[in-house]
Design an enzyme around this catalytic site. Structure first.
Site, mmCIF file in Angstrom:
data_model
loop_
_atom_site.group_PDB
_atom_site.id
_atom_site.type_symbol
_atom_site.label_atom_id
_atom_site.label_comp_id
_atom_site.label_asym_id
_atom_site.label_seq_id
_atom_site.Cartn_x
_atom_site.Cartn_y
_atom_site.Cartn_z
ATOM 1 N N GLU A 177 -15.755 64.734 -20.303
ATOM 2 C CA GLU A 177 -15.100 64.277 -20.626
ATOM 3 C C GLU A 177 -15.386 64.369 -22.033
ATOM 4 O O GLU A 177 -16.604 65.124 -22.272
ATOM 5 C CB GLU A 177 -15.358 63.127 -20.719
ATOM 6 C CG GLU A 177 -14.016 62.388 -22.065
ATOM 7 C CD GLU A 177 -13.975 61.391 -21.842
ATOM 8 O OE1 GLU A 177 -13.085 60.508 -23.093
ATOM 9 O OE2 GLU A 177 -14.614 60.113 -20.817
ATOM 10 N N ASN A 236 -8.815 63.538 -23.651
ATOM 11 C CA ASN A 236 -7.564 62.600 -24.596
ATOM 12 C C ASN A 236 -6.404 62.629 -24.935
ATOM 13 O O ASN A 236 -6.800 63.971 -26.020
ATOM 14 C CB ASN A 236 -9.282 61.334 -25.339
ATOM 15 C CG ASN A 236 -9.819 60.527 -24.720
ATOM 16 O OD1 ASN A 236 -9.702 60.314 -23.804
ATOM 17 N ND2 ASN A 236 -10.916 61.228 -24.935
ATOM 18 N N GLU A 268 -6.675 62.604 -20.099
ATOM 19 C CA GLU A 268 -6.541 61.152 -19.780
ATOM 20 C C GLU A 268 -5.362 59.995 -21.270
ATOM 21 O O GLU A 268 -6.065 60.417 -22.368
ATOM 22 C CB GLU A 268 -8.384 60.388 -20.875
ATOM 23 C CG GLU A 268 -9.696 61.169 -19.873
ATOM 24 C CD GLU A 268 -10.649 60.595 -19.626
ATOM 25 O OE1 GLU A 268 -10.428 59.775 -20.968
ATOM 26 O OE2 GLU A 268 -11.354 61.545 -18.573
ATOM 27 N N ASP A 298 -6.730 55.811 -18.721
ATOM 28 C CA ASP A 298 -7.874 55.227 -19.597
ATOM 29 C C ASP A 298 -7.977 53.732 -19.656
ATOM 30 O O ASP A 298 -7.100 53.025 -20.029
ATOM 31 C CB ASP A 298 -8.372 56.436 -20.657
ATOM 32 C CG ASP A 298 -9.831 55.960 -21.548
ATOM 33 O OD1 ASP A 298 -10.705 55.886 -20.366
ATOM 34 O OD2 ASP A 298 -10.032 56.597 -22.293
ATOM 35 N N GLU A 355 -16.759 53.991 -16.293
ATOM 36 C CA GLU A 355 -17.134 54.692 -17.833
ATOM 37 C C GLU A 355 -18.361 53.669 -17.518
ATOM 38 O O GLU A 355 -18.546 52.218 -17.638
ATOM 39 C CB GLU A 355 -16.313 54.034 -19.092
ATOM 40 C CG GLU A 355 -15.193 55.519 -18.575
ATOM 41 C CD GLU A 355 -14.614 55.536 -19.829
ATOM 42 O OE1 GLU A 355 -14.304 56.565 -20.945
ATOM 43 O OE2 GLU A 355 -13.877 54.838 -20.267
#
Length: 401
Positions: A177, A236, A268, A298, A355
């Site tokens: 990520e 993101n 995301e 997310d 996560e």
């Protein structure tokens, strides 16, 4: 750890001496001891700062909650460890309350604690990036930068992309990520919390997103040239850009620029974006999914959207946030939440990334629930592209195949 200054707040003399010896055994010798919230407050006001505060909850007079509220109103304590005989649910709630009050919470321990428990939390503290000593007050007060500084940083490419690996339960890397960082010239390395609000308020979120997207895809392409296979990357996405008619076309053009397959890219999106119907957003995501890009929700479970709305979205992945994961090795309620998300995702044919896996306990608890992808400090911290390349080589040697 000898250089660390620690404040221990415990009103039971035997417990205090036992914990002091535990700290000494892991190399912590500079320990300030207080048997009440009032005496702890006086010590902090005299010394002005400690690196870590260890706080009991149940005490006569002002209790641990009172003292935690005091910590949230000052910059004296760098990090907090909660140690108490209260049940896990209460400890978890207090830790979340302290975190939401702006305190850096290393974790919580049930009494009787052990030196090995303290070592894990102190190692976690030592692993965190630290500012220079003369910048400590700016760091702990989360100094906010100006709009002018942020604008200049974007224009002159001062912001950088860091990458946090995601691995399967068998240890194989499934992607990274991309996360933004700012190596500020005077404040040191700034985390997103210290400058993203300014970027959002200045209307610069789109500019930052396109910058991060390009950085991520360039790393994926360089990895493909080196190893023959592109490194999957997740970025993101700003909610507003999904309303732009040419968003999907621009994303795919950028993927093509680096000669990558669209399957390499995961976008995301925070769940709360879809709390209300938005055909334009759904159209953008659908076009990208039809082209092969992946779409992840997310912070699943923290938004306002209902389950039916999620079922209607063109998503391929779910991300279970750290607030449901960190501590699940000791909290059956958190395990139940994560297990529920995994069961639902499996039945929907979705990939799950969990996560916030920060300890062996959490990792082992997760391994009993299925085979999600895992992301967190227990696996690897976010790192620069150079360090990522080295980490990938070392990790491949440890997990061949």
């Amino acid at each position: 750890m000898k250089s660390l200054k620690v404040l221990l707040l415990e009103d039971q003399p035997f417990q205090m001496m036992a914990m002091c010896r535990m700290l000494n055994s892991i190399g912590v010798s500079n320990v300030l001891m207080a048997d009440s919230a009032d005496s702890a407050t006086q010590l902090l006001e005299r010394h002005r700062h400690v690196d870590i505060t260890i706080c009991d909850l149940q005490m006569k007079g002002a209790d641990g909650l009172d003292f935690i509220r005091y910590l949230s109103e000052t910059d004296y304590a760098g990090a907090l460890i909660i140690v108490s005989s209260s049940e896990v649910g209460i400890l978890s709630c207090v830790a979340r309350m302290a975190h939401e009050s702006g305190i850096s919470v290393l974790g919580y321990l049930e009494k009787p604690a052990s030196s090995s428990h303290f070592r894990v939390l102190f190692d976690k503290f030592m692993a965190q990036p630290r500012p220079q000593e003369d910048l400590r007050s700016a760091f702990y007060s989360q100094k906010v930068v100006t709009v002018q500084e942020v604008t200049k940083a974007l224009q002159e490419s001062e912001l950088v992309a860091y990458f946090q690996p995601k691995v399967a339960m068998n240890g194989l890397v499934v992607g990274v990520e991309a996360l933004v960082r700012w190596p500020h010239s005077t404040l040191g390395m700034l985390s997103p919390a210290q400058f993203l609000p300014v970027i959002e308020s200045a209307g610069l979120s789109d500019q930052l997103m396109w910058f991060m997207l390009e950085q991520a895809l360039s790393v994926a392409a360089r990895q493909e040239l080196q190893d023959g296979s592109a490194l999957p990357v997740a970025v993101n996405i700003s909610p507003e850009v999904l309303l732009q008619r040419d968003f999907s076309r621009r994303v795919l053009a950028l993927v093509a620029k680096y000669a990558l397959s669209p399957e390499v890219l995961t976008l995301e999106i925070v769940e709360s974006v879809f709390s209300t119907s938005s055909p334009a957003r759904i159209e953008s995501l659908t076009r990208l999914r039809m082209s092969g890009c992946k779409v992840a929700i997310d912070d699943f479970g923290t938004g306002a959207s209902n389950m039916q709305r999620l079922f209607e979205l063109p998503i391929s992945d779910l991300k279970v946030p750290a607030e449901f994961v960190t501590g699940m090795g000791r909290d059956v309620r958190l395990r139940a939440i994560v297990e529920g998300a995994l069961i639902m995702a499996r039945r929907m044919g979705l990939t799950v990334t969990v996560e916030g896996v920060e300890s062996l306990d959490d990792y082992q608890a997760l391994s009993l629930l299925g085979e999600p992808c895992v992301q967190g400090y227990f696996i690897a911290r976010p790192m620069s592209e150079k360090n990522l390349a080295q980490w990938l080589i070392q990790h491949a040697q440890a997990f061949p195949g």
